[in-house]
Design a protein around this motif. Structure first.
Motif, PDB file in Angstrom:
ATOM      1  N   GLY A 163       1.334  32.622  -2.704  1.00  0.00           N
ATOM      2  CA  GLY A 163       0.909  31.503  -3.532  1.00  0.00           C
ATOM      3  C   GLY A 163       0.985  31.812  -5.015  1.00  0.00           C
ATOM      4  N   LYS A 164       0.621  33.032  -5.395  1.00  0.00           N
ATOM      5  CA  LYS A 164       0.669  33.408  -6.805  1.00  0.00           C
ATOM      6  C   LYS A 164       2.111  33.527  -7.306  1.00  0.00           C
ATOM      7  CE  LYS A 164      -3.468  33.376  -8.209  1.00  0.00           C
ATOM      8  NZ  LYS A 164      -3.656  32.212  -7.342  1.00  0.00           N
ATOM      9  N   VAL A 165       2.972  34.167  -6.528  1.00  0.00           N
ATOM     10  CA  VAL A 165       4.371  34.322  -6.957  1.00  0.00           C
ATOM     11  C   VAL A 165       5.035  32.955  -7.103  1.00  0.00           C
ATOM     12  CG1 VAL A 165       6.645  35.158  -6.259  1.00  0.00           C
ATOM     13  CG2 VAL A 165       4.645  36.646  -6.006  1.00  0.00           C
ATOM     14  N   VAL A 166       4.882  32.115  -6.083  1.00  0.00           N
ATOM     15  CA  VAL A 166       5.489  30.782  -6.120  1.00  0.00           C
ATOM     16  C   VAL A 166       4.847  29.933  -7.214  1.00  0.00           C
ATOM     17  CG1 VAL A 166       5.816  28.629  -4.840  1.00  0.00           C
ATOM     18  CG2 VAL A 166       6.169  30.831  -3.693  1.00  0.00           C
ATOM     19  N   GLY A 167       3.526  29.986  -7.304  1.00  0.00           N
ATOM     20  CA  GLY A 167       2.823  29.171  -8.292  1.00  0.00           C
ATOM     21  C   GLY A 167       3.179  29.539  -9.721  1.00  0.00           C
ATOM     22  N   HIS A 168       3.223  30.843 -10.016  1.00  0.00           N
ATOM     23  CA  HIS A 168       3.586  31.264 -11.370  1.00  0.00           C
ATOM     24  C   HIS A 168       5.016  30.831 -11.706  1.00  0.00           C
ATOM     25  CE1 HIS A 168      -0.103  33.215 -11.970  1.00  0.00           C
ATOM     26  NE2 HIS A 168       0.169  34.418 -11.489  1.00  0.00           N
ATOM     27  N   PHE A 169       5.906  30.939 -10.731  1.00  0.00           N
ATOM     28  CA  PHE A 169       7.290  30.525 -10.976  1.00  0.00           C
ATOM     29  C   PHE A 169       7.358  29.019 -11.240  1.00  0.00           C
ATOM     30  CE2 PHE A 169      11.270  28.711  -9.342  1.00  0.00           C
ATOM     31  CZ  PHE A 169      12.194  29.384 -10.133  1.00  0.00           C
ATOM     32  N   GLN A 170       6.640  28.233 -10.438  1.00  0.00           N
ATOM     33  CA  GLN A 170       6.659  26.784 -10.625  1.00  0.00           C
ATOM     34  C   GLN A 170       6.136  26.407 -12.010  1.00  0.00           C
ATOM     35  OE1 GLN A 170       4.343  25.720  -7.105  1.00  0.00           O
ATOM     36  NE2 GLN A 170       6.119  24.668  -6.235  1.00  0.00           N
ATOM     37  N   VAL A 171       5.029  27.020 -12.403  1.00  0.00           N
ATOM     38  CA  VAL A 171       4.445  26.697 -13.701  1.00  0.00           C
ATOM     39  C   VAL A 171       5.372  27.134 -14.831  1.00  0.00           C
ATOM     40  CG1 VAL A 171       2.555  27.226 -15.283  1.00  0.00           C
ATOM     41  CG2 VAL A 171       2.065  26.748 -12.890  1.00  0.00           C
ATOM     42  N   ALA A 172       5.922  28.346 -14.719  1.00  0.00           N
ATOM     43  CA  ALA A 172       6.797  28.865 -15.776  1.00  0.00           C
ATOM     44  C   ALA A 172       8.041  28.016 -15.965  1.00  0.00           C
ATOM     45  CB  ALA A 172       7.189  30.303 -15.464  1.00  0.00           C
ATOM     46  N   THR A 173       8.467  27.326 -14.903  1.00  0.00           N
ATOM     47  CA  THR A 173       9.655  26.469 -14.979  1.00  0.00           C
ATOM     48  C   THR A 173       9.291  24.991 -15.139  1.00  0.00           C
ATOM     49  OG1 THR A 173       9.754  26.431 -12.540  1.00  0.00           O
ATOM     50  CG2 THR A 173      11.114  28.068 -13.690  1.00  0.00           C
ATOM     51  N   GLY A 174       8.014  24.714 -15.407  1.00  0.00           N
ATOM     52  CA  GLY A 174       7.593  23.348 -15.704  1.00  0.00           C
ATOM     53  C   GLY A 174       7.485  22.430 -14.513  1.00  0.00           C
ATOM     54  N   GLN A 175       7.287  22.980 -13.313  1.00  0.00           N
ATOM     55  CA  GLN A 175       7.161  22.162 -12.104  1.00  0.00           C
ATOM     56  C   GLN A 175       5.674  21.972 -11.776  1.00  0.00           C
ATOM     57  OE1 GLN A 175       9.884  23.419  -8.851  1.00  0.00           O
ATOM     58  NE2 GLN A 175      10.592  24.995 -10.298  1.00  0.00           N
ATOM     59  N   PHE A 176       5.135  20.784 -12.057  1.00  0.00           N
ATOM     60  CA  PHE A 176       3.704  20.535 -11.886  1.00  0.00           C
ATOM     61  C   PHE A 176       3.397  19.524 -10.782  1.00  0.00           C
ATOM     62  CE2 PHE A 176       3.842  22.381 -16.109  1.00  0.00           C
ATOM     63  CZ  PHE A 176       2.709  23.182 -16.124  1.00  0.00           C
ATOM     64  N   LYS A 177       4.374  19.234  -9.945  1.00  0.00           N
ATOM     65  CA  LYS A 177       4.159  18.242  -8.885  1.00  0.00           C
ATOM     66  C   LYS A 177       2.998  18.621  -7.975  1.00  0.00           C
ATOM     67  CE  LYS A 177       7.155  18.182  -5.555  1.00  0.00           C
ATOM     68  NZ  LYS A 177       6.350  18.516  -4.349  1.00  0.00           N
TER      69      LYS A 177
END
Length: 314
Positions: A163-177
């Motif tokens: 969850g942390k790896v995926v979540g940090h990647f999503q946030v860093a790439t601007g994916q907030f869905k």
């Protein structure tokens, strides 16, 4: 949205869902408990970091002498994972009287424990505002220990790491869905904060590769892998098995535990007290427990007892 507004929203209960707090603690009693202290926060943080430093030294200096190295690694790993606790306290801005100090320590603590405090502040605001309310509390989306296999999987920390790896990647790439609790006005700040954090990890990995030493693995990744199961064991006790509604007297658990655990977790074991009055700083929670404990449904004598109940009720 300003940080002051965010903090106000985090600490302010929803009038139509919370117990009548004015009937439990008087304004005067709460004001005494609410007193924040730079000195108490600094002493607590200094002691926590000292244990990290000393146990980390023992771990690094005793490779091959496993009777010392393994216990040192466990203490080092857990004390590192438990930096989640000062991050959590600082996100509430109750660890210190100075808010800049709260924000700086929150970010640094998140860096050590693989959380991002800027993101976590928004996530945690919703967790407090909608504690245990289905489809609103973001913590309810986590894997549930509905059987022994899922319990062991959660305790392993693997779902947390993913969850942390995926979540940090999503946030860093601007994916907030998947993160509706992050308002649009705050997204740029959350993105920048996460990118800076990931940049530090990448730099640490690069340095390890350049010098040909597994420093990143030995002194950050492996310790956190070892420490996370202990943190999961503790955090599972906070709400698991409590009511799925907005009643803060029944939906959160306080766990009575020994002093070292209370120290590492910055008194987060008094979790029902914290949820009822999030403005009370960590050092006042034991006193708050004395005044509030009779009001709570879930007060348990230790984390072993709580986790055993979770397993047997799965």
């Amino acid at each position: 949205m300003s940080e002051e507004i965010i903090q106000s929203e985090l600490l302010e209960p929803e009038a139509d869902t919370e117990p009548n707090l004015s009937q439990i603690l008087t304004v005067q009693a709460l004001s005494v408990l609410n007193d924040r202290s730079n000195s108490k926060g600094i002493i607590q943080l200094a002691l926590h970091l000292t244990i990290i430093g000393c146990s980390g030294y023992l771990w690094s200096a005793n490779f091959g002498n496993w009777s010392v190295a393994i216990p040192a690694l466990v203490i080092y790993g857990f004390s590192m994972a438990a930096m989640f606790a000062p991050m959590h306290e600082c996100v509430h801005r109750t660890a210190f009287a100075n808010n800049r100090l709260n924000d700086s320590v929150a970010w640094f603590s998140g860096l050590l424990s693989f959380y991002n405090s800027t993101f976590f502040r928004r996530y945690h605001k919703w967790h407090h505002r909608y504690t245990r309310v289905p489809d609103k509390d973001p913590e309810l989306s986590d894997l549930k220990p509905s059987n022994v296999g899922k319990y062991l999987l959660i305790i392993s920390g693997l779902p947390w790491w993913w969850g942390k790896v995926v979540g940090h990647f999503q946030v860093a790439t601007g994916q907030f869905k998947d993160f509706p609790f992050v308002p649009e006005a705050a997204r740029a700040g959350v993105i920048n904060s996460t990118r800076w954090q990931l940049g530090i990890y990448v730099s640490a990995i690069a340095i390890s590769i350049v010098v040909g030493q597994p420093w990143f693995f030995l002194y950050w990744l492996l310790p956190l892998i070892v420490g996370q199961p202990i943190l999961r064991f503790i955090l599972l006790a906070e709400h698991t098995g409590c009511t799925l509604d907005a009643n803060l007297l029944t939906n959160t658990r306080t766990t009575l535990t020994f002093w070292p655990m209370r120290f590492f977790m910055w008194n987060m074991s008094f979790h029902a007290e914290h949820h009822l009055y999030p403005s009370i700083p960590f050092h006042a929670l034991p006193k708050a427990h004395q005044q509030l404990n009779k009001h709570f449904t879930h007060i348990e004598p230790g984390y072993m007892k709580v986790n055993w109940d979770i397993i047997t009720n799965s």
